[in-house]
Design a protein around this motif. Structure first.
Motif, short mmCIF file in Angstrom:
data_model
loop_
_atom_site.label_atom_id
_atom_site.label_comp_id
_atom_site.label_asym_id
_atom_site.label_seq_id
_atom_site.Cartn_x
_atom_site.Cartn_y
_atom_site.Cartn_z
N GLY A 69 40.46 48.63 68.69
CA GLY A 69 39.86 48.56 67.37
C GLY A 69 38.96 49.75 67.11
N ALA A 70 37.67 49.60 67.41
CA ALA A 70 36.71 50.67 67.14
C ALA A 70 36.95 51.85 68.06
CB ALA A 70 35.29 50.13 67.33
N PRO A 71 36.96 53.08 67.52
CA PRO A 71 37.13 54.26 68.38
C PRO A 71 35.89 54.52 69.22
CG PRO A 71 36.69 54.92 66.13
CD PRO A 71 36.82 53.43 66.11
N HIS A 72 36.05 55.31 70.27
CA HIS A 72 34.98 55.57 71.22
C HIS A 72 34.26 56.88 70.92
CE1 HIS A 72 36.21 52.38 74.11
NE2 HIS A 72 37.40 52.60 73.58
N PRO A 73 32.92 56.86 70.91
CA PRO A 73 32.17 58.12 70.77
C PRO A 73 32.37 59.01 71.98
CG PRO A 73 30.76 56.19 70.39
CD PRO A 73 32.04 55.70 71.00
N VAL A 74 32.03 60.28 71.82
CA VAL A 74 32.26 61.29 72.85
C VAL A 74 30.92 61.91 73.28
CG1 VAL A 74 33.30 63.56 73.32
CG2 VAL A 74 34.57 61.83 72.01
N ILE A 75 30.79 62.16 74.57
CA ILE A 75 29.69 62.96 75.10
C ILE A 75 30.30 64.14 75.83
CG2 ILE A 75 27.71 63.06 76.68
CD1 ILE A 75 27.50 59.99 76.35
N VAL A 76 29.90 65.36 75.47
CA VAL A 76 30.33 66.54 76.23
C VAL A 76 29.19 66.89 77.19
CG1 VAL A 76 31.90 67.37 74.46
CG2 VAL A 76 29.53 68.16 74.44
N TRP A 77 29.56 67.23 78.42
CA TRP A 77 28.57 67.41 79.48
C TRP A 77 28.64 68.81 80.09
CZ3 TRP A 77 24.28 65.53 81.51
CH2 TRP A 77 23.90 65.95 82.79
N GLY A 78 27.44 69.39 80.37
CA GLY A 78 27.35 70.68 81.05
C GLY A 78 26.56 70.56 82.35
N ASN A 79 27.10 71.09 83.43
CA ASN A 79 26.47 71.01 84.75
C ASN A 79 25.36 72.04 84.92
OD1 ASN A 79 28.71 69.23 85.68
ND2 ASN A 79 29.90 71.12 85.48
N ALA A 103 33.49 64.08 78.29
CA ALA A 103 34.26 65.28 78.62
C ALA A 103 33.32 66.22 79.38
CB ALA A 103 34.78 65.96 77.36
N ALA A 104 33.42 66.18 80.70
CA ALA A 104 32.54 66.99 81.55
C ALA A 104 33.23 68.31 81.88
CB ALA A 104 32.20 66.23 82.82
N ALA A 105 32.65 69.41 81.44
CA ALA A 105 33.23 70.72 81.73
C ALA A 105 33.13 71.00 83.22
CB ALA A 105 32.50 71.80 80.94
N ASN A 106 34.21 71.45 83.83
CA ASN A 106 34.22 71.71 85.28
C ASN A 106 33.47 72.98 85.66
OD1 ASN A 106 35.74 69.41 85.73
ND2 ASN A 106 37.70 70.51 85.72
N THR A 107 33.15 73.81 84.68
CA THR A 107 32.52 75.08 84.99
C THR A 107 31.13 74.93 85.60
OG1 THR A 107 31.73 77.17 84.05
CG2 THR A 107 31.61 75.25 82.63
N PRO A 108 30.79 75.75 86.62
CA PRO A 108 29.44 75.76 87.17
C PRO A 108 28.49 76.65 86.38
CG PRO A 108 30.82 77.21 88.46
CD PRO A 108 31.72 76.59 87.42
N PHE A 109 28.98 77.25 85.30
CA PHE A 109 28.17 78.13 84.45
C PHE A 109 28.38 77.76 82.99
CE2 PHE A 109 29.41 80.59 88.27
CZ PHE A 109 28.15 80.64 88.87
N ALA A 110 27.66 76.74 82.53
CA ALA A 110 27.91 76.15 81.21
C ALA A 110 26.98 76.66 80.13
CB ALA A 110 27.77 74.63 81.33
N ASN A 111 26.26 77.74 80.38
CA ASN A 111 25.14 78.12 79.52
C ASN A 111 25.51 78.34 78.05
OD1 ASN A 111 22.12 79.33 80.30
ND2 ASN A 111 22.87 79.91 78.30
N LEU A 117 32.25 72.44 74.44
CA LEU A 117 32.88 72.20 73.15
C LEU A 117 34.40 72.14 73.27
CD1 LEU A 117 30.69 74.56 70.96
CD2 LEU A 117 30.78 72.07 70.80
N GLY A 118 34.95 72.87 74.25
CA GLY A 118 36.40 72.82 74.46
C GLY A 118 36.88 71.41 74.79
N GLY A 119 36.09 70.66 75.54
CA GLY A 119 36.45 69.28 75.86
C GLY A 119 36.47 68.41 74.62
N ALA A 120 35.51 68.59 73.73
CA ALA A 120 35.46 67.82 72.50
C ALA A 120 36.65 68.16 71.61
CB ALA A 120 34.16 68.08 71.76
N ARG A 121 36.95 69.43 71.52
CA ARG A 121 38.05 69.84 70.64
C ARG A 121 39.40 69.35 71.18
NH1 ARG A 121 34.63 74.65 69.69
NH2 ARG A 121 33.87 74.38 67.57
N TRP A 122 39.53 69.32 72.50
CA TRP A 122 40.77 68.78 73.06
C TRP A 122 40.92 67.30 72.71
CZ3 TRP A 122 42.16 65.02 76.64
CH2 TRP A 122 43.49 65.08 77.11
N LEU A 123 39.83 66.55 72.81
CA LEU A 123 39.88 65.13 72.47
C LEU A 123 40.17 64.92 70.98
CD1 LEU A 123 36.91 63.76 74.58
CD2 LEU A 123 39.32 63.13 74.85
N ILE A 124 39.61 65.76 70.12
CA ILE A 124 39.90 65.66 68.69
C ILE A 124 41.39 65.87 68.44
CG2 ILE A 124 39.54 66.79 66.47
CD1 ILE A 124 36.62 67.32 67.40
#
Length: 283
Positions: A69-79, A103-111, A117-124
């Motif tokens: 039913g209701a769609p799920h909100p998204v959290i994008v994460w930076g390490n 959507a947790a970015a695998n990069t160790p350099f997320a500055n 944002l790439g994770g969010a756009r992929w989900l969109i």
């Protein structure tokens, strides 16, 4: 781009590695938190069973069964610098148990926030693709950015993008522009953090973000690696913020809004501030 040069950068990487190989020690430090005014249930697991999908650029933490039913909100994460999502696995699973797709970015350099944002756009995109696991399951109007240390700066930089509706900067590094934020933002500091010092980095960020509703909170006795693995004593407030801002939960709203908000009266937090826009109810 690295957040901390030279020896400090090396110290951060070594410290993260030490946290990963010694989870029992961290658990012992945070297993018996002091009772507080923020509802402790936010730190307890949510109602959803959790699944994890690891990809080359992102690791996705999600409810095992996506709501019909209701769609799920998204959290994008930076390490943090030198870290991967495994360094925060318990926290990211915790959010998924509350119905968020993380959507947790695998990069160790997320500055710069771009990988986040790439994770969010992929989900969109997947939300619009028939046959996708995420087809019509993603709330594309409820996307939050969050990150720790260098990833906290990345969360601020990602929060400048129009697709992000709210941001949490958790002990953020200095290479970010809060003037570009457009959604409500929670700035979190550790009272005893000697890497990202509250008074020289986090509090000035909060004070400069006067174009948005902003909240600043400093966790009593918390060092820089408090959020590692399961979010530590930050976990409940982190979860309440996103449950309020991305899911519209009124119980979560009470932790941040009103004259006697839960966070405002919580003895676990040594300094809590809300700017004029937050105080006027825009938070």
């Amino acid at each position: 781009m690295t957040l901390f040069p030279g020896r400090v950068f090396l110290a951060v990487v070594v410290a993260f590695a030490a946290v990963l190989v010694a989870p029992a020690a961290h658990a012992a430090e945070t297993a018996d938190p002091v009772a507080s005014s923020v509802d402790p249930r936010w730190a307890e697991p949510g109602p959803f069973a959790v699944a994890v999908d690891a990809g080359p650029s992102h690791t996705f933490y999600r409810p095992a069964v996506l709501d019909q039913g209701a769609p799920h909100p998204v959290i994008v994460w930076g390490n943090g610098t030198g870290a991967t999502p495994a360094a925060y696995d318990g926290l990211l699973r915790h959010w998924a148990s509350y119905g968020f797709i993380v959507a947790a970015a695998n990069t160790p350099f997320a500055n710069d926030g771009k990988a986040m944002l790439g994770g969010a756009r992929w989900l969109i995109g997947e939300n619009q693709r028939p046959g996708s696991r995420y087809y019509r399951k993603v709330d594309t109007k409820a996307i939050g950015s969050a990150g720790h240390s260098q990833g906290g700066a990345g969360a601020i930089n990602a929060g400048a993008d129009p697709i992000v509706t709210t941001t949490i900067a958790l002990q953020p590094g200095p290479l970010a522009d809060v003037g570009k934020l457009h959604g409500p933002t929670l700035f979190l500091a550790g009272q005893t953090d000697t890497i990202v010092k509250p008074g020289s980095i986090v509090l000035p960020f909060y004070e400069a973000a006067d174009q948005i509703p902003a909240v600043y909170a400093e966790l009593k006795g918390a060092g820089h690696f408090e959020p590692a693995l399961d979010g530590g004593r930050f976990r409940g407030v982190l979860t309440a913020w996103f449950t309020y801002r991305l899911q519209g939960d009124e119980r979560a709203k009470a932790e941040f809004a009103g004259p006697s908000c839960g966070l405002c009266t919580d003895p676990e937090w040594s300094d809590v501030r809300r700017n004029d826009k937050a105080e006027s109810g825009q938070v």
